[in-house]
Design an enzyme around this catalytic site. Structure first.
Site, PDB file in Angstrom:
ATOM      1  CE  LYS A 138      -9.454  -3.652 -11.693  1.00 36.10           C
ATOM      2  NZ  LYS A 138      -9.998  -4.196 -10.391  1.00 36.10           N
ATOM      3  CE  LYS A 163      -5.959  -0.704  -4.945  1.00 38.13           C
ATOM      4  NZ  LYS A 163      -5.547  -1.335  -5.977  1.00 38.13           N
ATOM      5  CG  ASP A 165      -6.116  -3.270 -10.954  1.00 35.21           C
ATOM      6  OD1 ASP A 165      -6.579  -3.641  -9.866  1.00 35.21           O
ATOM      7  OD2 ASP A 165      -6.348  -4.194 -11.963  1.00 35.21           O
ATOM      8  CG  HIS A 254      -2.604  -5.257  -3.276  1.00 33.41           C
ATOM      9  ND1 HIS A 254      -2.475  -6.511  -3.784  1.00 33.41           N
ATOM     10  CD2 HIS A 254      -4.001  -4.685  -3.999  1.00 33.41           C
ATOM     11  CE1 HIS A 254      -3.615  -6.940  -4.366  1.00 33.41           C
ATOM     12  NE2 HIS A 254      -4.512  -5.685  -4.585  1.00 33.41           N
TER      13      HIS A 254
END
Lengths: 375, 375
Positions: A138, A163, A165, A254
């Site tokens: 990110k 991962k 963002d 998420h």
């Protein structure tokens, strides 16, 4: 009548008397199934197979708890319809909270659930005892080259999972296929350079069937995991991707947009059900949620319940990793260790960028800190 | 910096002072985009293209309203990511309500929106002046033959639309393909018998990509419309199906599970945004919601705002039908007429079964009542 294939939902009902609560419970059992005036139902079999069966559970704090048991005639075998039966129309009524869901083993046999779970992810990563370190590339707006460089540095520094963002999808700044290929390659190169087993988790949350298409594409491009936000895509999309052997990768759930359900209010679904039970039933192998002690308002007790729900016995379904995030830093991890124990994935976002100017060194620092705390 | 392709969200923020509110608004602008410490952002272009731009709107009732404008660098062109930017992580923070969303015309040009809308549905049905009558085959647990018989009777009695109950998906009692074929045939036969133009709307809400597959299958089997519950499937699924010329049917959006967002509480999305703007942007041609005066707690003012939002000017997007349901009966329709006006689809569920023993005659009664009220 309760059949072999059934599931039970514990509703917490706000009412002024037991009679009122009982009446509301009966209305839920109807609204969530036949949504039809019971006196106009012509066949007894519809009561036997479809309408929920209510059972008083307990009273406390001015609220009444009822178990309602539904047969598979109402929910069929799809998780989308299961969620619809659990809370669909009743979500629009005040005074109704979903506090727990249990399943008969015959009902649960329709669901594979997590294909990896805690044991599978540990085996994949070759890490059997300590918590996992999960880093995030990110911010959104970074180029593919910038994100791939971060992915390399995290992996080379010892992160277990790296991962996207959750807001990085397919924007012009780093289009999906280009980014996933570059980041998967970067993590693979870091693994070759260091002998590590880090995996890159691609965010496949997208419109409609594109989520599944991107998961297949991510697999081909070398990603080692799939990130999906089920409240955005539907829980059914997680299930479909988890069960697709052509994807065959761990899935991380998420919580984006889940606040609608879990935040305080007159109605909702408690965190342990939404994050623990539903994500797990759908097939997520780890579930991200905002930890206490960060920039969200979740309490330690909330988080303890989520972690417990992810790891508790649930038929044949594999236990899954709780993955607390939302402001995990070098200051908070030592305090969180006791609550989460060893079977946890620490999701470290912005905090790891702040430790020092060198992301690879920062990652080494976090990794060593976790190893020391849990040694 | 605000670019040509952008959209603006009006957030209502609960705070003790303007300074606190301003601080929270700034945090939203960051959380919903870069989710990263601003002081660690290295490139100015990320502030210019990605981070939201806040602007104070008004203060009232102890709450502060801020417009936050986001460029398309954050949301890209997918509605799933748009919703993620509007409310994803902030849904999990208390004191934040999404009250309105507006779009620049350049941003909106990425969205086709409804392919039918009010005008298209009226043309399809050949009904240009009065409200439409929408009936529901139910209850869940009925056999395919029973549901098809109801579909025939509704259509022959003059219903304009006949839809599956939203809880009828693919259960053993009436499997999807068998039911859709039988009900589409029944409605076609009724049209032939009476010279009508009724359409059968198939519930395609399902797990993952199955929603789209079922929409294609429904089209082939003769359905005239598609029912989808976007909070269960994701709004992206509505958009994908609406934009698929191989489906090419009106889409009706169902509010199941939407209570998580629209019910009172510390955070949420107001009804007019969720039902009016989001469903419409995704491409729904009519939006179902529980009307006041039925068995839900929505107020007349809530419903007026939803209807207004569905029909108001929104760039090039077609106006869509509000479709109030949730307990519409022969007693309530006369009272609702003034609020909803002519461009409305009355969704009549259980009520029409109660009028008398003959469903076809009951439908004629409801149809005539609507014609008389609006004559």
């Amino acid at each position: 009548m309760i059949k072999e294939k059934s599931f039970s939902v514990l509703y917490r009902i706000t009412a002024n008397s037991k009679e009122e609560a009982q009446n509301l419970a009966q209305k839920i059992a109807v609204e969530q199934t036949i949504e039809f005036p019971p006196d106009l139902v012509e066949r007894q079999s519809i009561f036997d197979n479809i309408v929920g069966n209510i059972e008083f559970a307990e009273y406390g704090d001015g609220q009444y708890r009822y178990w309602i048991t539904y047969n598979d005639g109402a929910a069929g075998t799809e998780i989308t319809q299961l969620f619809n039966v659990v809370f669909g129309n009743s979500s629009m009524q005040p005074g109704i909270w979903v506090e727990d869901v249990t399943f008969s083993s015959a009902f649960l046999s329709e669901y594979h659930g997590p294909h990896f779970g805690i044991a599978g992810i540990r085996k994949l990563l070759g890490v059997f005892h300590r918590p996992l370190l999960h880093c995030v590339i990110k911010p959104l707006g970074s180029t593919t080259a910038e994100l791939a460089r971060m992915a390399y540095e995290f992996a080379a520094g010892g992160a277990d999972l790296i991962k996207d963002d959750h807001g990085i999808t397919n924007q012009a700044s780093a289009p999906f296929a280009e980014r996933v290929a570059a980041c998967a390659d970067a993590v693979q190169k870091a693994n070759e350079d260091t002998g590590g087993h880090a995996v890159y988790v691609a965010n496949c949350t997208a419109d409609g069937t594109k989520s599944h298409e991107r998961a297949l594409q991510a697999k081909k491009l070398g990603a080692g995991g799939i990130l999906l936000a089920p409240v955005l895509t539907g829980f059914g999309m997680i299930r479909e991707i988890a069960d697709d052997p052509l994807v065959g990768l761990p899935i991380i759930s998420h919580p984006s947009l889940s606040g609608g359900f879990i935040m305080p209010g007159p109605s909702g679904v408690v965190m342990s059900v939404l994050y623990g039970i539903f994500s797990r039933l759908a097939g997520a192998d780890a579930v991200v949620f905002p930890s206490y002690g960060g920039r969200f308002t979740f309490t330690a007790e909330d988080c303890r319940k989520i972690a417990e729900s992810a790891r508790k016995h649930l038929g044949e379904l594999a236990a899954i990793f709780p993955s607390p995030g939302g402001g995990i830093t070098e200051e908070t991890i030592p305090k969180l260790a006791q609550l989460y124990g060893r079977d946890v994935i620490y999701l470290v976002g912005g905090g790891i960028f702040r430790h020092g100017p060198d992301l690879l060194e920062n990652t080494k620092f976090y990794k060593m800190m976790i190893q020391e705390i849990y040694s």
